[in-house]
Structures are given as structure tokens and as C-alpha cells.
Motif scaffolding. Structure first.
Motif, short mmCIF file in Angstrom:
data_model
loop_
_atom_site.label_atom_id
_atom_site.label_comp_id
_atom_site.label_asym_id
_atom_site.label_seq_id
_atom_site.Cartn_x
_atom_site.Cartn_y
_atom_site.Cartn_z
N PHE A 10 0.90 -1.30 0.05
CA PHE A 10 -0.05 0.13 -0.05
C PHE A 10 0.71 1.20 0.12
N LYS A 19 -8.91 1.68 -0.19
CA LYS A 19 -10.27 1.16 0.02
C LYS A 19 -10.71 -0.15 -1.13
N LEU A 22 -8.35 -2.85 -1.53
CA LEU A 22 -8.64 -4.00 -0.70
C LEU A 22 -10.04 -4.76 -0.72
N THR A 35 0.45 -7.52 3.98
CA THR A 35 0.43 -6.31 3.66
C THR A 35 1.88 -5.53 3.94
N TYR A 63 -2.51 1.19 7.51
CA TYR A 63 -2.37 -0.07 8.31
C TYR A 63 -3.63 -0.33 9.00
N ILE A 66 -6.35 -1.22 7.25
CA ILE A 66 -6.20 -2.65 6.82
C ILE A 66 -6.61 -3.61 7.79
#
Length: 133
Positions: A10, A19, A22, A35, A63, A66
Motif C-alpha cells: 500500500f 479501500k 482492499l 500487507t 495500516y 487494513i
């Protein structure tokens, strides 16, 4: 269920790209997700093109987003960058965490034998000459 591992690097946050990425990744229903935040090194193409490392606060917010999203989707956060559905933890890293021996084959590979860590040369010229370490 077939095991399916997905990696996510990311960096971009604007326009909800994180978003969307993901959400798209979760549609694939991976059993394991890793990740990582993109770190821009000097003199790489992305550095030369003017990209810079993101602000640490923004990186942490991404982070955290996520982590929360994956938890809501049933993934267990079992290592700093790893998430898995029940029964799908990666066993690969256990070799390192348990201090077990492993071989490193190839250019730039590392290994751990007889309590000694080693890294093969990163020079393709030396490697082809047989100068591996």
C-alpha cells in the motif's frame, strides 16, 4: 478449501484507492494476506519520478484501516504484516522464528547453517565466476 495467498503493497491513499484495492482483493477470497507499505529507495525509478515516502501518520492510519477491515472479514492478524483465515497461517516464516537451519540458493539469497547466517553475493559477475558468498 484451496489455499490462496495475496500480497498487498500500500502507498496511494487519495481517492479511496486503498479501500477499492482492499475490496477488490477480498472479492478473490484469499486464505492468507500479507500487507506491506511501499518504501521508496533513493535512485529507484519511483524516486527519480518524484514520488516520496508517505507521512508516518498516514501510513499508520492506512495500516490500521487494513487491520480493522481484515478482522471484520474474519482474518486473524498473527504477524506484523500477515493475516489468515483459521487454519491458513503461513508456515514458511516458522523456520526463521524457530531459528531452524535453511539454505539460500541463488543470487542475493541468504541462509542459516550451523548457527551462521550468510548471504550470497548480489553481483551477477561474481556469481557467474563461482564467488557465491
Amino acid at each position: 478449501m484451496l489455499s490462496f495467498h495475496q500480497r498487498m503493497i500500500f502507498y496511494f491513499y487519495y481517492q479511496n484507492i486503498l479501500k477499492k484495492d482492499l475490496k477488490m482483493m477480498l472479492k478473490l477470497k484469499p486464505t492468507h494476506i500479507s500487507t506491506y507499505s511501499l518504501i521508496i529507495e533513493k535512485n529507484t525509478l519511483v524516486d527519480i519520478k518524484g514520488y516520496r515516502n508517505i507521512d508516518e501518520d498516514l501510513e499508520f492510519a492506512m495500516y490500521e484501516y487494513i487491520c480493522k477491515k481484515l478482522k471484520r472479514k474474519g482474518y486473524r492478524h498473527y504477524e506484523v504484516s500477515n493475516f489468515a483465515l483459521d487454519g491458513y497461517n503461513s508456515l514458511h516464516n516458522l523456520t526463521y522464528w524457530n531459528n531452524n537451519e535453511y539454505y539460500g540458493f541463488g543470487l542475493g539469497a541468504s541462509g542459516f547453517l550451523e548457527n551462521v547466517r550468510y548471504e550470497n553475493t548480489r553481483s551477477i559477475t561474481k556469481y557467474f565466476k563461482g564467488e557465491y558468498v
